[in-house]
Design a protein around this motif. Structure first.
Motif, PDB file in Angstrom:
ATOM      1  N   ARG A 199       0.848  -1.172   0.000  1.00 33.95           N
ATOM      2  CA  ARG A 199       0.000   0.000   0.000  1.00 33.95           C
ATOM      3  C   ARG A 199       0.894   1.237   0.000  1.00 33.95           C
ATOM      4  O   ARG A 199       1.964   1.220   0.585  1.00 33.95           O
ATOM      5  CB  ARG A 199      -0.909  -0.083   1.220  1.00 33.95           C
ATOM      6  CG  ARG A 199      -1.105   1.130   1.987  1.00 33.95           C
ATOM      7  CD  ARG A 199      -1.956   0.940   3.228  1.00 33.95           C
ATOM      8  NE  ARG A 199      -2.411   2.275   3.609  1.00 33.95           N
ATOM      9  CZ  ARG A 199      -3.522   2.824   3.173  1.00 33.95           C
ATOM     10  NH1 ARG A 199      -4.339   2.148   2.415  1.00 33.95           N
ATOM     11  NH2 ARG A 199      -3.833   4.058   3.511  1.00 33.95           N
ATOM     12  N   VAL A 200       0.457   2.280  -0.684  1.00 28.99           N
ATOM     13  CA  VAL A 200       1.151   3.565  -0.638  1.00 28.99           C
ATOM     14  C   VAL A 200       0.697   4.288   0.616  1.00 28.99           C
ATOM     15  O   VAL A 200      -0.484   4.256   0.964  1.00 28.99           O
ATOM     16  CB  VAL A 200       0.826   4.409  -1.895  1.00 28.99           C
ATOM     17  CG1 VAL A 200       1.302   5.859  -1.727  1.00 28.99           C
ATOM     18  CG2 VAL A 200       1.451   3.788  -3.140  1.00 28.99           C
ATOM     19  N   GLY A 201       1.632   4.936   1.313  1.00 25.62           N
ATOM     20  CA  GLY A 201       1.276   5.669   2.533  1.00 25.62           C
ATOM     21  C   GLY A 201       1.373   4.764   3.745  1.00 25.62           C
ATOM     22  O   GLY A 201       2.067   3.745   3.718  1.00 25.62           O
ATOM     23  N   PRO A 202       0.672   5.096   4.834  1.00 23.05           N
ATOM     24  CA  PRO A 202       0.835   4.329   6.073  1.00 23.05           C
ATOM     25  C   PRO A 202       0.314   2.900   5.939  1.00 23.05           C
ATOM     26  O   PRO A 202      -0.808   2.694   5.476  1.00 23.05           O
ATOM     27  CB  PRO A 202       0.022   5.112   7.108  1.00 23.05           C
ATOM     28  CG  PRO A 202      -0.895   5.975   6.319  1.00 23.05           C
ATOM     29  CD  PRO A 202      -0.239   6.238   5.001  1.00 23.05           C
ATOM     30  N   ILE A 203       1.135   1.933   6.327  1.00 23.21           N
ATOM     31  CA  ILE A 203       0.710   0.524   6.297  1.00 23.21           C
ATOM     32  C   ILE A 203       0.606  -0.010   7.726  1.00 23.21           C
ATOM     33  O   ILE A 203      -0.162  -0.920   8.009  1.00 23.21           O
ATOM     34  CB  ILE A 203       1.637  -0.335   5.405  1.00 23.21           C
ATOM     35  CG1 ILE A 203       1.054  -1.718   5.154  1.00 23.21           C
ATOM     36  CG2 ILE A 203       3.051  -0.420   5.968  1.00 23.21           C
ATOM     37  CD1 ILE A 203       1.551  -2.408   3.911  1.00 23.21           C
ATOM     38  N   ARG A 331       5.300   2.400  -5.976  1.00 20.51           N
ATOM     39  CA  ARG A 331       4.728   2.161  -7.313  1.00 20.51           C
ATOM     40  C   ARG A 331       5.762   1.541  -8.247  1.00 20.51           C
ATOM     41  O   ARG A 331       5.443   0.672  -9.057  1.00 20.51           O
ATOM     42  CB  ARG A 331       4.183   3.461  -7.890  1.00 20.51           C
ATOM     43  CG  ARG A 331       3.048   4.021  -7.060  1.00 20.51           C
ATOM     44  CD  ARG A 331       2.023   4.800  -7.875  1.00 20.51           C
ATOM     45  NE  ARG A 331       1.006   5.356  -6.999  1.00 20.51           N
ATOM     46  CZ  ARG A 331      -0.024   4.670  -6.511  1.00 20.51           C
ATOM     47  NH1 ARG A 331      -0.199   3.400  -6.859  1.00 20.51           N
ATOM     48  NH2 ARG A 331      -0.905   5.239  -5.697  1.00 20.51           N
ATOM     49  N   ALA A 332       7.021   1.965  -8.112  1.00 16.43           N
ATOM     50  CA  ALA A 332       8.076   1.397  -8.968  1.00 16.43           C
ATOM     51  C   ALA A 332       8.377  -0.056  -8.585  1.00 16.43           C
ATOM     52  O   ALA A 332       8.854  -0.831  -9.409  1.00 16.43           O
ATOM     53  CB  ALA A 332       9.342   2.241  -8.854  1.00 16.43           C
ATOM     54  N   SER A 333       8.072  -0.430  -7.331  1.00 12.99           N
ATOM     55  CA  SER A 333       8.459  -1.755  -6.830  1.00 12.99           C
ATOM     56  C   SER A 333       7.371  -2.815  -6.983  1.00 12.99           C
ATOM     57  O   SER A 333       7.680  -4.007  -6.991  1.00 12.99           O
ATOM     58  CB  SER A 333       8.831  -1.653  -5.346  1.00 12.99           C
ATOM     59  OG  SER A 333       9.849  -0.704  -5.152  1.00 12.99           O
TER      60      SER A 333
END
Ligand SMILES: [Zn+2]
Ligand SMILES: [Zn+2]
Length: 416
Positions: A199-203, A331-333
């Motif tokens: 997830r982007v941001g806090p996980i 996003r790149a990963s």
């Protein structure tokens, strides 16, 4: 021609088939290593055996510069690739176990009474050792540097001691060589073995532990007017604190405030001289976190003042920030994870209110912390983290090795 060369460079990815072959070939060894560590769990800042095992294994691979001990019992390995490249990427695993008695009757049951790997750190360490082995075998084609961080005391150091990711950072593990990005994973009992989540941001949430002290004055229980009773004040504070998350802060931002312990008084007919309460608060946002801390202090002081008593709240240490995945790196990963797991088995997941000290690393450099599925319902592997029967489906271990190796290799190719 130039264009096609550029295109080839832009789309270059890690050698997936070779990484898979290397990781699959070490399946039995991975299980053996994980069981060895599981059988011999050690608490935070006491990972003497585990740290030594890691340092020896890294040293035996050849070509990895090993620093040990770091941050008490931790280990850092630096692998310089055989090709020129500007990238320096860190991969992190944690070494420590928990003060929980193992309940599973398995051949690899913990031999240490009251201590168990109940958070999967045995698997994290095993996977990172595996990735170090894979990447060292591919070293001649690796364009940049990989830093392997084996960190003690993720669950928090013993009272009065420094430790964990913060101490690793203080001892310079991100500085020489200068790390540009960091990856980590956590075993996840909500995802099946063979699945991953990002997830982007806090996980993971922030976590802050606090202590509240309400000061009263002893008196006979029949003559309350001669004392100052901290117990009704403590009760009011507990109730008033819940209006902070419920009434005072942005409803769209998840948060938790829990009072887990109340101590005060020693007899039914004596007014207590003091009540001490302890609790934890969790948020996913730095602003909400700051505001919640301020309001806890304000509420505690002022509820007591209304009754003519004094009370204060103090926060123990710096706590953990939310573990936040940087957008561009994440996003790149994700395509790297999708090549390893298959697109349909990589999920965008919701954040959890648990906390993780990987946050400290991901605050210094862009980070991605992803969830590593280990659940296997058919085999009864469904227990949640920090429980006496937590276990993992070991069949997932080679996937973890592939994921970490691929993320590092792809990062270095992008940074080249
Ligand atoms: Zn844990
Ligand atoms: Zn953990």
């Amino acid at each position: 021609m130039l264009y096609s060369l550029l295109l080839a460079a832009a789309t270059a990815v890690a050698p997936d088939a070779e990484i898979k072959a290397l990781a699959d070939a070490m399946t039995a060894a991975l299980v053996e290593t994980r069981r060895d560590i599981h059988r011999n769990p050690e608490l935070g800042n006491r990972e003497f055996r585990t740290g030594k095992l890691v340092a020896e294994r890294l040293g035996a691979l050849g070509g990895i510069e090993v620093r040990h001990p770091v941050a008490k019992t931790g280990v850092v390995g630096v692998l310089k690739g055989g090709l020129p490249g500007r990238g320096v990427v860190a991969m992190r695993a944690d070494l420590d176990a928990l003060p929980i008695q193992e309940a599973n009757d398995v051949p690899y049951k913990s031999v240490v009474p009251g201590v168990k790997h109940a958070c999967g750190h045995d698997a994290h360490t095993t996977i990172l050792l595996g990735a170090a082995e894979v990447l060292s075998k591919l070293r001649s084609r690796l364009p940049g540097t990989v830093v392997f961080l084996f960190q003690p005391a993720e669950e928090g150091p013993p009272d009065g001691e420094e430790g964990g990711a913060a101490l690793m950072i203080k001892e310079g593990v991100l500085d020489a060589p200068k790390v540009q990005a960091v990856y980590g994973l956590h075993t996840d009992p909500f995802l099946d073995a063979g699945e991953a989540g990002w997830r982007v941001g806090p996980i993971f949430a922030s976590s802050d532990r606090f202590t509240i002290e309400v000061v009263g004055k002893k008196a006979h229980g029949a003559y309350p007017e001669t004392g100052l009773d901290p117990i009704p004040v403590a009760a009011e504070i507990v109730a008033a604190l819940q209006t902070i998350p419920a009434r005072q802060l942005d409803a769209r931002s998840p948060k938790v405030l829990t009072i887990g312990s109340i101590q005060g008084g020693n007899r039914f007919n004596i007014i207590a001289d003091k009540v001490v309460m302890q609790g934890t608060m969790r948020t996913l946002d730095a602003t909400v976190r700051r505001e919640m801390k301020e309001r806890i202090v304000r509420t505690v002081e002022n509820v007591a003042r209304a009754h003519g008593l004094t009370a204060g709240a103090s926060f123990d240490g710096d706590g953990n920030s939310p573990t936040t995945n940087e957008a561009a790196l994440t996003r790149a990963s994700v395509p790297s994870l999708e090549r390893v797991y298959g697109k349909a088995r990589v999920w965008e997941v919701e954040p959890q209110m648990g906390a993780e000290d990987f946050a400290a690393l991901a605050e210094r450099v862009p980070g991605l912390y992803f969830k590593f599925g280990i659940r296997n319902e058919a085999r009864g592997i469904v227990a949640k983290m920090h429980t006496e029967d937590y276990d993992i489906d070991e069949a997932a271990l080679p996937l973890g090795v592939r994921a970490m190796s691929t993320l590092a290799f792809d990062y270095l190719l992008r940074a080249k």
